[in-house]
Scaffold this active site. Sequence first.
Site, PDB file in Angstrom:
ATOM      1  N   TYR A 117      64.457 -63.811  -2.844  1.00 56.09           N
ATOM      2  CA  TYR A 117      64.585 -63.844  -1.376  1.00 56.09           C
ATOM      3  C   TYR A 117      66.017 -64.124  -0.945  1.00 56.09           C
ATOM      4  CZ  TYR A 117      59.542 -64.735  -1.915  1.00 56.09           C
ATOM      5  OH  TYR A 117      58.223 -64.672  -2.263  1.00 56.09           O
ATOM      6  N   TYR A 176      49.756 -64.504   3.853  1.00 56.65           N
ATOM      7  CA  TYR A 176      50.611 -64.222   2.700  1.00 56.65           C
ATOM      8  C   TYR A 176      49.766 -64.351   1.443  1.00 56.65           C
ATOM      9  CZ  TYR A 176      54.163 -64.584  -0.906  1.00 56.65           C
ATOM     10  OH  TYR A 176      54.917 -64.374  -2.031  1.00 56.65           O
ATOM     11  N   ASP A 199      41.838 -67.343  -0.523  1.00 56.90           N
ATOM     12  CA  ASP A 199      43.067 -67.502  -1.300  1.00 56.90           C
ATOM     13  C   ASP A 199      43.515 -68.961  -1.176  1.00 56.90           C
ATOM     14  OD1 ASP A 199      45.587 -67.618  -2.372  1.00 56.90           O
ATOM     15  OD2 ASP A 199      46.407 -65.929  -1.232  1.00 56.90           O
ATOM     16  N   LYS A 206      49.520 -71.917  -8.088  1.00 51.38           N
ATOM     17  CA  LYS A 206      50.512 -72.951  -7.780  1.00 51.38           C
ATOM     18  C   LYS A 206      50.229 -74.318  -8.431  1.00 51.38           C
ATOM     19  CE  LYS A 206      53.018 -71.087  -3.915  1.00 51.38           C
ATOM     20  NZ  LYS A 206      52.463 -69.952  -3.172  1.00 51.38           N
TER      21      LYS A 206
HETATM   22  C1  LIG Z   1      52.408 -68.461  -3.368  1.00 52.40           C
HETATM   23  C2  LIG Z   1      51.195 -67.784  -2.928  1.00 52.40           C
HETATM   24  C3  LIG Z   1      50.722 -66.628  -3.580  1.00 52.40           C
HETATM   25  C4  LIG Z   1      51.499 -65.963  -4.706  1.00 52.40           C
HETATM   26  O1  LIG Z   1      51.605 -66.763  -5.816  1.00 52.40           O
HETATM   27  P1  LIG Z   1      52.750 -66.451  -6.922  1.00 52.40           P
HETATM   28  O2  LIG Z   1      52.421 -67.396  -8.030  1.00 52.40           O
HETATM   29  O3  LIG Z   1      54.051 -66.751  -6.252  1.00 52.40           O
HETATM   30  O4  LIG Z   1      52.620 -65.031  -7.312  1.00 52.40           O
HETATM   31  C5  LIG Z   1      49.538 -66.084  -3.162  1.00 52.40           C
HETATM   32  N1  LIG Z   1      48.827 -66.633  -2.147  1.00 52.40           N
HETATM   33  C6  LIG Z   1      49.242 -67.726  -1.498  1.00 52.40           C
HETATM   34  C7  LIG Z   1      48.399 -68.297  -0.410  1.00 52.40           C
HETATM   35  C8  LIG Z   1      50.443 -68.337  -1.854  1.00 52.40           C
HETATM   36  O5  LIG Z   1      50.869 -69.407  -1.179  1.00 52.40           O
END
Ligand SMILES: *Cc1c(COP(=O)(O)O)cnc(C)c1O
Length: 406
Positions: free
Chosen positions: A11, A139, A229, A258
Site C-alpha cells: 500500500y 473489506y 468474515d 489474523k
Molecule cells: C485482513 C482481512 C482480510 C484479509 O486477510 P489477509 O490475511 O491480509 O489476506 C480479510 N477479511 C477481513 C475482514 C480482514 O480484516
Amino acid sequence: MNHDQALWFPYAQMQTMPPALEVSSANGVYLNLKNGQSLIDAISSWWCVIHGYNNPKINNAITSQLNKMAHIMLGGLTHQPAEELAKKLVKITPDGLNHVFFSDSGSVGCEVAMKMAIQFWKNKNITSKTKFLALKRGYHGDTLGVMSLGTDDETMHHTFKNILPEQWFTTPNDLENLETILKNNHLQIAGFFIEPIMQGAGGFYLNTPDYLKNAKKLCEKYNVLFIADEVATGFGRTGSLFAVNQASICPDIMILGKALTGGYLGLSATLATTDIFNTFLHDDSSKAFMHGPTFMGNPLACVAALTSIQEFFDNKYLEKIQTIENNLKNQLSHIKNENIKEIRIKGAMACIEVYDVKTIQSAQKIAVENGVWLRPFGHYLYTMPPYIVTNKELKKITDIMILCTQ
Ligand SMILES: *Cc1c(COP(=O)(O)O)cnc(C)c1O
C-alpha cells in the site's frame, strides 16, 4: 540499478514513501527500533498480535513443534496439530460449524468461502447462484475474487474495478434494502458476505446484533448462505469471542485469520456447517472441493493457534477487553472538536473519523515522536491494541490520538 528499493512495501507509493522504521526486536506491546527507540504498537501489527510480542508459551510451542517437523503437506497426510486445532475451532465457534478448511491467509480463506458457496449450490444442481451480496465499505482481502466484494473509493482496488465480477452491495443496518435486493436477485446470489459488528479496513463502521439476527433470517428466507468474515473480529476484538456471538447466530460459513495464531504465522480457517459439508460428499468425484494451498494447516501455525487460544482463555481476555473498552470510552467518547466527525468504539477498538484527511496527515509522525506506533489511513485514526496493554499504556495511546486530531 537502485538496490535500495529491493524491498517493495505494501500500500505504498514507492517514489515518495518515507523510509520504513527498522524494528530489531519486539517484546510485550513494544516494538524496539534499531535506533534505540521503543514504540507501543497501538495497532497490533495489523490487528493480529493480540498477546503482544514474544509470548513465552507460544514461543515454546513453536520451538518444540519445530524439533518434530516444520511442515508437511496436508494432501493425503495429516498431523496432530491440524487435527486438534480443527476440533478446537469446532468446539469454540457457534454450534453448527463442524468442519474446518485451513488456508494461509485471510484473503485466501475468503476465496475458499466464495468457491465453497458457489459449489454448494452447484452440487445441489442449482447453477444460477454464482454471485454475492456484500456490505458497502466492506473489506475481504486483496486477491482478485474477494476484491469484487469490497466497495471502495479511489484508493484500494479501484484500478481493477472493470475486470472484477459484478456483485450486489447493501447498506449496513438497513434491513429493508437487504430484503429488496434478496427478493429481486436471490436466484443469482450464492451468499451474503459480512464483517459482523465491525467492518475493519473499510473504516471501522459498526453494525448491530439486531441487524445480524434479522439479516440471517432474511438469508434463510431467500436461500442465500450467510457468510461471516471474522478475520478481523474473531478472537475478542469486538468484545465477544466471535462477533456473531453478540447476535446468537450461527453463520453457514465463517472465516478466521489474523489473530488466529496470535499473529505468529499466516493461517486462516474457513468453517462450514454439516449441511454444506455434506453436499460435497458423493460417489461422483467432481463434487469434491478442489482447493489446497501448499501451506494449509502448517504444523507450526497450528500449534501457535492452539496455544494462542489457550492463552486467550487462561488470561481471561474477555474481561481485559471489557476494561479496554471502558477505558477507551472514558478517554475518547467525550472528545469533540471541529475536525472530528465521529468516534466509534467497540471492544478493543477505537476509531476517530475526521472530516478532512489533512487533519491526520502527520499523525503517524507525531505518534512516533511520542513513542506510539499508529497507522492511520484515509479519514480514520484508530487503535486496536494487544489485549495485554496496561491502563497506563492505553492512556498514552489515546492521549496521542487526541493530540493528533487537534
Ligand atoms: C485482513 C482481512 C482480510 C484479509 O486477510 P489477509 O490475511 O491480509 O489476506 C480479510 N477479511 C477481513 C475482514 C480482514 O480484516
